[in-house]
Design an enzyme around this catalytic site. Structure first.
Site, PDB file in Angstrom:
ATOM      1  NE  ARG A 125      -7.262  23.246  53.394  1.00  0.00           N
ATOM      2  CZ  ARG A 125      -8.361  22.579  53.715  1.00  0.00           C
ATOM      3  NH1 ARG A 125      -8.844  22.647  54.942  1.00  0.00           N
ATOM      4  NH2 ARG A 125      -8.992  21.859  52.817  1.00  0.00           N
ATOM      5  CG  LEU A 174     -17.304  27.831  38.525  1.00  0.00           C
ATOM      6  CD1 LEU A 174     -18.105  28.678  37.532  1.00  0.00           C
ATOM      7  CD2 LEU A 174     -17.245  28.515  39.883  1.00  0.00           C
ATOM      8  CE  LYS A 202      -9.028  24.352  43.771  1.00  0.00           C
ATOM      9  NZ  LYS A 202     -10.403  24.719  44.219  1.00  0.00           N
TER      10      LYS A 202
END
Length: 235
Positions: free
Chosen positions: A210, A63, A35
């Protein structure tokens, strides 16, 4: 969609950081999908996206397009040239905006409509959008609009995936960010879930940032996410 349905969120500021992160992944026979969000895209631009494609990665271009229908239509036409596989836009842009995107996308490009950001709590959504509608009702409403005009799926919390499936159909993709491995910091997210729970709640794909990108061993963390998604929770 990739067989493993896992998208790694490249939350990095520049190409150098991404290339360093991807070194162990470059050796995999079956590479993960990536991504590319606004931070990286605005830093490195379309050329870097093409480099990732040339390296064999499928690309999810995040986006979150939101503008008048004509502008979104022209933007989608430009993005077609990048040969990416997925593109996000905001469902709240409305039916005409979504239709313009659908009408101008290439055959291979899948559009994913953002319903409500996973950083929003119920109270924050209602206060910001001046509505008394519940989070679930808002997500369901926006998902139905996207489905009816031919968008390929949604981006929403895994908490809402089963509800979206019931309101649309099995083939309508339910890609869910806000995924964390057990014990990881949730940071600025509010509506999070583990890979196993997301699968059980009818997610059809995961966006994981993360928990992989900030792990001591990112490849090992990615493989753990795969196992949890495919086989069940790994303690």
């Amino acid at each position: 969609m990739q067989d493993n349905n896992i998208f790694i969120a490249l939350d990095f500021p520049d190409a150098e950081s991404v290339n360093s992160f991807l070194k162990p992944f470059n050796l995999l026979e079956k590479k993960p999908a990536l991504k590319v969000g606004m931070e990286l895209f605005y830093s490195e631009g379309p050329y870097f996206v093409k480099q990732l494609r040339d390296a064999g990665y499928n690309i999810f271009l995040d986006l979150k397009l939101y503008d008048i229908p004509n502008t979104v239509a022209k933007s989608v036409s430009s993005i077609n040239k990048l040969d990416v596989q997925y593109l996000t836009l905001h469902a709240s842009g409305g039916k005409r905006m979504l239709e313009a995107a659908v009408q101008n996308k290439s055959k291979q490009l899948k559009l994913l409509a953002v319903t409500q950001l996973t950083s929003f709590s119920e109270q924050e959504m209602q206060k910001t959008q001046l509505t008394q509608v519940s989070m679930n009702d808002s997500v369901k409403h926006l998902a139905k609009i996207a489905y009816q005009v031919g968008v390929n799926g949604t981006i929403s919390s895994a908490n809402e995936a089963a509800m979206i499936k019931m309101a649309t159909e099995e083939s309508f993709l339910r890609i869910t960010p806000g995924i964390r491995l057990l014990g990881d910091d949730v940071s600025d997210q509010r509506r999070v879930m583990t890979p196993r729970k997301a699968r059980e709640n009818d997610s059809s794909g995961l966006v994981v940032g993360r928990s992989i990108t900030q792990a001591v061993d990112p490849l090992q963390a990615y493989q753990r996410v795969l196992r949890e998604w495919q086989e069940g929770d790994v303690q």
